[in-house]
Design a protein around this motif. Sequence first.
Motif, PDB file in Angstrom:
ATOM      1  N   TRP A 164       0.839  -1.195   0.000  1.00 13.01           N
ATOM      2  CA  TRP A 164       0.000   0.000   0.000  1.00 13.01           C
ATOM      3  C   TRP A 164       0.878   1.251   0.000  1.00 13.01           C
ATOM      4  CZ3 TRP A 164      -3.371   1.936   4.691  1.00 13.01           C
ATOM      5  CH2 TRP A 164      -4.111   3.049   4.285  1.00 13.01           C
ATOM      6  N   GLY A 165       1.890   1.272   0.849  1.00 10.72           N
ATOM      7  CA  GLY A 165       2.785   2.422   0.884  1.00 10.72           C
ATOM      8  C   GLY A 165       3.475   2.651  -0.454  1.00 10.72           C
ATOM      9  N   LEU A 184     -11.196   5.532  -6.115  1.00  9.68           N
ATOM     10  CA  LEU A 184     -12.364   5.988  -5.367  1.00  9.68           C
ATOM     11  C   LEU A 184     -12.388   5.487  -3.933  1.00  9.68           C
ATOM     12  CD1 LEU A 184     -15.094   5.484  -8.129  1.00  9.68           C
ATOM     13  CD2 LEU A 184     -13.825   7.577  -7.556  1.00  9.68           C
ATOM     14  N   ALA A 185     -11.430   4.627  -3.579  1.00 12.52           N
ATOM     15  CA  ALA A 185     -11.418   4.055  -2.229  1.00 12.52           C
ATOM     16  C   ALA A 185     -10.835   5.047  -1.230  1.00 12.52           C
ATOM     17  CB  ALA A 185     -10.609   2.763  -2.220  1.00 12.52           C
ATOM     18  N   SER A 186     -11.493   5.185  -0.098  1.00 13.11           N
ATOM     19  CA  SER A 186     -10.998   6.073   0.957  1.00 13.11           C
ATOM     20  C   SER A 186      -9.817   5.417   1.661  1.00 13.11           C
ATOM     21  CB  SER A 186     -12.106   6.343   1.967  1.00 13.11           C
ATOM     22  OG  SER A 186     -12.449   5.137   2.656  1.00 13.11           O
ATOM     23  N   PRO A 187      -9.002   6.210   2.370  1.00 17.82           N
ATOM     24  CA  PRO A 187      -7.892   5.612   3.138  1.00 17.82           C
ATOM     25  C   PRO A 187      -8.359   4.536   4.111  1.00 17.82           C
ATOM     26  CG  PRO A 187      -7.602   7.976   2.986  1.00 17.82           C
ATOM     27  CD  PRO A 187      -8.960   7.674   2.413  1.00 17.82           C
ATOM     28  N   LEU A 188      -9.547   4.749   4.731  1.00 18.67           N
ATOM     29  CA  LEU A 188     -10.059   3.756   5.676  1.00 18.67           C
ATOM     30  C   LEU A 188     -10.383   2.441   4.957  1.00 18.67           C
ATOM     31  CD1 LEU A 188     -10.908   3.094   8.559  1.00 18.67           C
ATOM     32  CD2 LEU A 188     -13.209   3.960   8.003  1.00 18.67           C
ATOM     33  N   LYS A 189     -10.968   2.549   3.759  1.00 17.56           N
ATOM     34  CA  LYS A 189     -11.290   1.346   3.000  1.00 17.56           C
ATOM     35  C   LYS A 189     -10.007   0.624   2.590  1.00 17.56           C
ATOM     36  CE  LYS A 189     -13.944  -0.348  -0.928  1.00 17.56           C
ATOM     37  NZ  LYS A 189     -14.856   0.009  -2.057  1.00 17.56           N
ATOM     38  N   PHE A 191      -7.247   0.705   4.183  1.00 20.81           N
ATOM     39  CA  PHE A 191      -6.715   0.100   5.408  1.00 20.81           C
ATOM     40  C   PHE A 191      -7.349  -1.271   5.640  1.00 20.81           C
ATOM     41  CE2 PHE A 191      -7.183  -0.806   9.925  1.00 20.81           C
ATOM     42  CZ  PHE A 191      -5.874  -0.700  10.379  1.00 20.81           C
ATOM     43  N   PHE A 192      -8.686  -1.319   5.540  1.00 21.55           N
ATOM     44  CA  PHE A 192      -9.374  -2.592   5.767  1.00 21.55           C
ATOM     45  C   PHE A 192      -9.062  -3.606   4.668  1.00 21.55           C
ATOM     46  CE2 PHE A 192     -12.203  -0.069   8.595  1.00 21.55           C
ATOM     47  CZ  PHE A 192     -12.039  -0.851   9.735  1.00 21.55           C
ATOM     48  N   ALA A 198      -4.084  -9.336   4.313  1.00 18.37           N
ATOM     49  CA  ALA A 198      -3.151  -9.987   5.236  1.00 18.37           C
ATOM     50  C   ALA A 198      -3.779 -11.217   5.874  1.00 18.37           C
ATOM     51  CB  ALA A 198      -2.707  -8.999   6.315  1.00 18.37           C
ATOM     52  N   ALA A 199      -5.051 -11.108   6.262  1.00 19.72           N
ATOM     53  CA  ALA A 199      -5.745 -12.255   6.864  1.00 19.72           C
ATOM     54  C   ALA A 199      -5.865 -13.401   5.861  1.00 19.72           C
ATOM     55  CB  ALA A 199      -7.126 -11.833   7.352  1.00 19.72           C
TER      56      ALA A 199
END
Length: 231
Positions: A164-165, A184-189, A191-192, A198-199
Amino acid sequence: MKPASKRSVAPSRVLSIAIHAIGLLFFALSFSQIPKGTNPLRKGFGGPYKFLTIIALLLSTITFVIGFLADVLNVRPLFVAKSYMSLCATPVELLITTFYWTLYFIDRTKLTPPGHQLPLSHDLGLHAVPTIMLLADLLIVSPPWPINGRAAFVLDLGIAFSYWGWIEYCFSIVGWYPYPGLTLASPLKKFFLCVIWAASLTATTVLLKKLHERIIAITDTTRTVNSSKTK
């Protein structure tokens, strides 16, 4: 975590060398085809290395280079290094292969802009062959991965957030993402999405580790039985 078997190096050095040499040949062929890609999103800073597929191919290549050197030189630290590289590369490649071919048969335009699709041979070289070769290396000639689920999740979080970085850095320079849906994805989206990725990697790692240990256990039992019969 203690391994399920005493296997610490390849059970067959010749077979391990062959797998790594064949894998490196296939990977080299895939890299040679990358410049022929026409996807406009690969232009600018980062080039094709903005795409997770190409980064995974690079990880796979590094894994096999270390594995090949370990086979030839028979140096234990190289076997250990290859095992940890495999931990990073194999789950990523397997998930890429699964997601890619699922979308491929549903709607190819979600993967590549119309008119820029890859030839099938190159497509397989990027999205199938690395997974096949890594699984062959893991399940046939490698010791169990030295990791548990919790440690794998920490590692996979590092992989997800590092990517991501990286693409955010590329975006700050070229102004677009390698995957248009991220625009269009927000930073919070995002993040999830990283946490979910990762999961998924962790679940893949755990399942592969259990499968691997099961195969080794069966192999060890078979060898013990056969050895007892010959005495």
